[in-house]
Design a protein around this motif. Structure first.
Motif, PDB file in Angstrom:
ATOM      1  N   SER A 198       0.821  -1.205   0.000  1.00 50.95           N
ATOM      2  CA  SER A 198       0.000   0.000   0.000  1.00 50.95           C
ATOM      3  C   SER A 198       0.854   1.254   0.000  1.00 50.95           C
ATOM      4  O   SER A 198       1.880   1.325   0.667  1.00 50.95           O
ATOM      5  CB  SER A 198      -0.959  -0.017   1.189  1.00 50.95           C
ATOM      6  OG  SER A 198      -0.429  -0.711   2.294  1.00 50.95           O
ATOM      7  N   ARG A 199       0.455   2.243  -0.786  1.00 50.76           N
ATOM      8  CA  ARG A 199       1.197   3.503  -0.840  1.00 50.76           C
ATOM      9  C   ARG A 199       0.272   4.632  -1.285  1.00 50.76           C
ATOM     10  O   ARG A 199      -0.878   4.403  -1.674  1.00 50.76           O
ATOM     11  CB  ARG A 199       2.418   3.411  -1.740  1.00 50.76           C
ATOM     12  CG  ARG A 199       2.159   2.770  -3.083  1.00 50.76           C
ATOM     13  CD  ARG A 199       3.467   2.625  -3.837  1.00 50.76           C
ATOM     14  NE  ARG A 199       3.267   1.874  -5.056  1.00 50.76           N
ATOM     15  CZ  ARG A 199       4.133   1.824  -6.055  1.00 50.76           C
ATOM     16  NH1 ARG A 199       5.251   2.490  -5.990  1.00 50.76           N
ATOM     17  NH2 ARG A 199       3.885   1.116  -7.124  1.00 50.76           N
ATOM     18  N   THR A 200       0.818   5.841  -1.269  1.00 45.20           N
ATOM     19  CA  THR A 200      -0.018   7.019  -1.485  1.00 45.20           C
ATOM     20  C   THR A 200       0.462   7.824  -2.682  1.00 45.20           C
ATOM     21  O   THR A 200       1.647   8.114  -2.809  1.00 45.20           O
ATOM     22  CB  THR A 200       0.002   7.900  -0.214  1.00 45.20           C
ATOM     23  OG1 THR A 200      -0.448   7.104   0.885  1.00 45.20           O
ATOM     24  CG2 THR A 200      -0.909   9.104  -0.352  1.00 45.20           C
ATOM     25  N   GLN A 201      -0.476   8.172  -3.572  1.00 40.25           N
ATOM     26  CA  GLN A 201      -0.143   9.010  -4.722  1.00 40.25           C
ATOM     27  C   GLN A 201      -0.764  10.400  -4.518  1.00 40.25           C
ATOM     28  O   GLN A 201      -1.636  10.576  -3.682  1.00 40.25           O
ATOM     29  CB  GLN A 201      -0.671   8.392  -6.007  1.00 40.25           C
ATOM     30  CG  GLN A 201      -2.186   8.254  -6.050  1.00 40.25           C
ATOM     31  CD  GLN A 201      -2.703   7.598  -7.333  1.00 40.25           C
ATOM     32  OE1 GLN A 201      -2.082   7.697  -8.383  1.00 40.25           O
ATOM     33  NE2 GLN A 201      -3.839   6.924  -7.235  1.00 40.25           N
ATOM     34  N   TYR A 202      -0.286  11.367  -5.288  1.00 42.64           N
ATOM     35  CA  TYR A 202      -0.928  12.681  -5.218  1.00 42.64           C
ATOM     36  C   TYR A 202      -1.102  13.273  -6.604  1.00 42.64           C
ATOM     37  O   TYR A 202      -0.349  12.960  -7.535  1.00 42.64           O
ATOM     38  CB  TYR A 202      -0.165  13.626  -4.286  1.00 42.64           C
ATOM     39  CG  TYR A 202       1.113  14.213  -4.829  1.00 42.64           C
ATOM     40  CD1 TYR A 202       2.330  13.571  -4.639  1.00 42.64           C
ATOM     41  CD2 TYR A 202       1.108  15.445  -5.504  1.00 42.64           C
ATOM     42  CE1 TYR A 202       3.510  14.123  -5.117  1.00 42.64           C
ATOM     43  CE2 TYR A 202       2.291  16.000  -5.991  1.00 42.64           C
ATOM     44  CZ  TYR A 202       3.484  15.340  -5.792  1.00 42.64           C
ATOM     45  OH  TYR A 202       4.645  15.876  -6.265  1.00 42.64           O
ATOM     46  N   PHE A 203      -2.138  14.104  -6.708  1.00 44.07           N
ATOM     47  CA  PHE A 203      -2.421  14.839  -7.942  1.00 44.07           C
ATOM     48  C   PHE A 203      -2.414  16.329  -7.607  1.00 44.07           C
ATOM     49  O   PHE A 203      -2.730  16.715  -6.484  1.00 44.07           O
ATOM     50  CB  PHE A 203      -3.817  14.492  -8.476  1.00 44.07           C
ATOM     51  CG  PHE A 203      -4.041  13.027  -8.728  1.00 44.07           C
ATOM     52  CD1 PHE A 203      -3.732  12.467  -9.959  1.00 44.07           C
ATOM     53  CD2 PHE A 203      -4.569  12.204  -7.738  1.00 44.07           C
ATOM     54  CE1 PHE A 203      -3.947  11.104 -10.207  1.00 44.07           C
ATOM     55  CE2 PHE A 203      -4.786  10.846  -7.969  1.00 44.07           C
ATOM     56  CZ  PHE A 203      -4.478  10.295  -9.205  1.00 44.07           C
ATOM     57  N   THR A 204      -2.084  17.163  -8.573  1.00 43.17           N
ATOM     58  CA  THR A 204      -2.263  18.600  -8.407  1.00 43.17           C
ATOM     59  C   THR A 204      -3.239  19.070  -9.484  1.00 43.17           C
ATOM     60  O   THR A 204      -3.353  18.454 -10.544  1.00 43.17           O
ATOM     61  CB  THR A 204      -0.929  19.362  -8.550  1.00 43.17           C
ATOM     62  OG1 THR A 204      -0.254  18.899  -9.728  1.00 43.17           O
ATOM     63  CG2 THR A 204      -0.031  19.135  -7.354  1.00 43.17           C
ATOM     64  N   GLY A 205      -3.949  20.155  -9.192  1.00 45.68           N
ATOM     65  CA  GLY A 205      -4.914  20.632 -10.174  1.00 45.68           C
ATOM     66  C   GLY A 205      -5.738  21.791  -9.662  1.00 45.68           C
ATOM     67  O   GLY A 205      -5.294  22.555  -8.790  1.00 45.68           O
ATOM     68  N   HIS A 206      -6.969  21.867 -10.187  1.00 54.60           N
ATOM     69  CA  HIS A 206      -7.864  22.983  -9.904  1.00 54.60           C
ATOM     70  C   HIS A 206      -9.162  22.428  -9.322  1.00 54.60           C
ATOM     71  O   HIS A 206      -9.644  21.386  -9.748  1.00 54.60           O
ATOM     72  CB  HIS A 206      -8.126  23.731 -11.215  1.00 54.60           C
ATOM     73  CG  HIS A 206      -9.061  24.876 -11.062  1.00 54.60           C
ATOM     74  ND1 HIS A 206      -8.695  26.055 -10.435  1.00 54.60           N
ATOM     75  CD2 HIS A 206     -10.361  25.018 -11.427  1.00 54.60           C
ATOM     76  CE1 HIS A 206      -9.734  26.883 -10.428  1.00 54.60           C
ATOM     77  NE2 HIS A 206     -10.751  26.282 -11.018  1.00 54.60           N
ATOM     78  N   PHE A 207      -9.738  23.152  -8.357  1.00 53.46           N
ATOM     79  CA  PHE A 207     -11.014  22.724  -7.776  1.00 53.46           C
ATOM     80  C   PHE A 207     -11.900  23.950  -7.604  1.00 53.46           C
ATOM     81  O   PHE A 207     -11.495  24.940  -7.003  1.00 53.46           O
ATOM     82  CB  PHE A 207     -10.772  22.040  -6.423  1.00 53.46           C
ATOM     83  CG  PHE A 207     -12.027  21.607  -5.736  1.00 53.46           C
ATOM     84  CD1 PHE A 207     -12.845  20.617  -6.294  1.00 53.46           C
ATOM     85  CD2 PHE A 207     -12.415  22.187  -4.527  1.00 53.46           C
ATOM     86  CE1 PHE A 207     -14.025  20.219  -5.661  1.00 53.46           C
ATOM     87  CE2 PHE A 207     -13.582  21.798  -3.892  1.00 53.46           C
ATOM     88  CZ  PHE A 207     -14.377  20.810  -4.456  1.00 53.46           C
TER      89      PHE A 207
END
Ligand code: FRU
Length: 483
Positions: free
Chosen positions: A233-242
């Protein structure tokens, strides 16, 4: 004298007894950081899940409080979040502020697993909780894996927003009062890692390079990996607009980006309601991996959290990337031990040879001069044991090697070398190592990459040394603090 239990962390949070996994309900209120957590109060393996509870005023020392939420006829209490309802939007607090917990009810008593979202409120700073009579507040006919609500106040639209893990996507909802929720959008198809079910999302805005007029949104998603994924198990991240309804990823999110390159940082999320004058985004993760978390060699208790970390977004090579640094409060538990500057490897080792170190921090800087192949520290060493944390110049790779770190045989995937690539044009490398009784956390290149790994060395493996392959000299500056 205090009896030290084998492997019991000195300054990382761990439950006094029994099983712990994910951090839950991270919220700051009235001077206290609350840390709720997935807890099985009757066993040292995952089982009947409750919310355990601890509080801290400095993020370093924790007071464990009684269990906050226990299973009921709707199911066990799975992961979730907590917020301060400052304006009593729920109507539970008679016009005053109070705490709301938003969590998953997990029911596997029927033929199929059922997961629903519920809320509870506390009028006494989290000491006691009342479950809302209208629970659950969100159900699904579609998703079997439907959990881990993370809620925040969205100021622009003046309403609550929830990000929820749904199979292998996240769903976004909004609400005026935390009781009635409206579905807005779904994110995740065709993007990111799908090595397993998506869990424990978090969504928040961060200024890029500290510029409050340049905000970007960050979406953390943990992945409960399928058995054949060796990393577990591991953690990913995204960047963007909300915009309050929909998360739109930016270009950089087309590539999978990991939060941590070690094996033991999972299900991490951030504190809610950190006062504006503080302004930090503070993160903590569960320092284990579902691959072997039920088998780690501790007795009477099992599970620990990472060191709390501040998250920032910084431009590196033209891209806004997530940076992690231990919170500043860590410096308050430091005792300076030594500071050496030089070039000769044997001189550094002469000094390190006399140290007997169990829990400590190394802050080091190296000039990457010509002719150096690899270098690093050997931690928690004895004749038979060592954990190696270092850098390979040729491959621009930071690594932790825990193959001989102590007890490793409780799972075939535990022993191993874990690595992360750094920019190849580095002139100098900064390494920060945080060592507790059963963990090592490496922050490299000022928090650009992090490796978090559990280790289970003998309590007598207290040696520390430095090595440099290719040359006997490397310009260094090394500071060591006892923690
Ligand atoms: C993540 C997780 C969550 C779930 C909890 C159960 O580690 O699987 O998705 O809510 O643990 O303890």
């Amino acid at each position: 004298t205090v009896k030290v239990e084998k492997y019991r962390p000195k300054f990382h949070f761990s439950p006094t007894e029994k099983w712990m996994n994910d951090p839950n309900g991270l919220v700051y209120f009235n001077g206290e950081y609350h840390l709720f957590y997935q807890h099985h109060p009757y066993g040292t393996e995952m089982g009947s899940m409750h919310w355990g509870h601890a509080v801290s005023r400095d993020l370093m020392t924790w007071e464990q409080l009684p269990v906050a939420l226990a299973p009921d006829e709707k199911g066990m209490i799975f992961s979730g979040s907590a917020v301060v309802d400052w304006n009593d939007t729920t109507g539970f607090f008679g016009g005053k502020p109070g705490l709301i917990a938003i969590f998953t009810h997990h029911n596997d008593s029927g033929l199929t697993q059922k997961q629903t979202q519920s809320i509870a409120y506390s009028k006494d700073s989290g000491r006691t909780w009342i479950k809302y009579e209208g629970n659950p507040v969100i159900t699904s006919d579609i998703y079997r894996d439907f959990r881990d609500p993370k809620v925040f106040w969205h100021e622009e639209t003046k309403r609550w927003v929830m990000v929820l893990a749904c199979g292998q996507t996240v769903c976004l909802y909004h609400s005026p009062n935390l009781r009635e929720w409206t579905f807005d959008s779904e994110f995740g198809e065709g993007i990111g890692s799908h090595d397993g079910v998506w869990e424990c999302p978090d969504l928040f805005a961060l200024p890029v390079d500290g510029d409050r007029t340049k905000l970007k949104w960050v979406l953390l998603v943990s992945i409960g990996a399928e058995p054949d994924i060796k990393e577990g198990s591991r953690t990913q991240y995204f960047t963007g607009h909300f915009d309050g309804r929909t998360f739109v990823p930016d270009e950089a999110s087309q590539t999978i980006r990991w939060l941590d390159y070690g094996r033991d940082n999972y299900a991490g999320v951030c504190w809610s309601d950190i006062p504006e004058e503080d302004g930090r985004r503070i993160y903590i993760g569960w320092m284990s991996n579902w691959k072997y978390s039920n088998k780690t060699p501790t007795e009477g208790w099992r599970g620990a959290m990472t060191i709390p970390r501040e998250l920032t977004l910084e431009s590196r090579n033209g891209e806004a990337v997530l940076i992690q640094r231990p919170v500043l409060e860590l410096e308050k538990i430091r005792t300076p031990l030594l500071e050496v500057e030089g070039e000769a490897v044997n001189e550094l080792n002469l000094i390190l040879k006399d140290q007997q170190l169990e829990t400590y921090e190394i802050v080091a800087e190296f000039e990457l001069a010509q002719g150096i192949d690899s270098f690093g520290f050997k931690l928690r060493t004895s004749e038979r044991e060592e954990t190696v944390a270092g850098y390979s110049v040729k491959d621009s790779v930071v690594f932790v090697n825990r193959t001989r770190s102590g007890v490793v045989d409780f799972h075939k995937n535990f022993a191993g070398i874990h690595q992360a690539i750094l920019p190849s044009d580095l002139q100098c490398l900064q390494l920060r190592l945080i060592v507790d009784r059963s963990s090592v956390e490496v922050f490299a290149d000022d928090g650009l990459v992090v490796i978090t790994d559990l280790i289970f060395p003998s309590s007598s493996s207290l040696g520390l040394s430095f090595f440099c392959n290719g040359k006997n000299e490397i310009p260094y500056q090394v500071r060591i603090y006892q923690l």
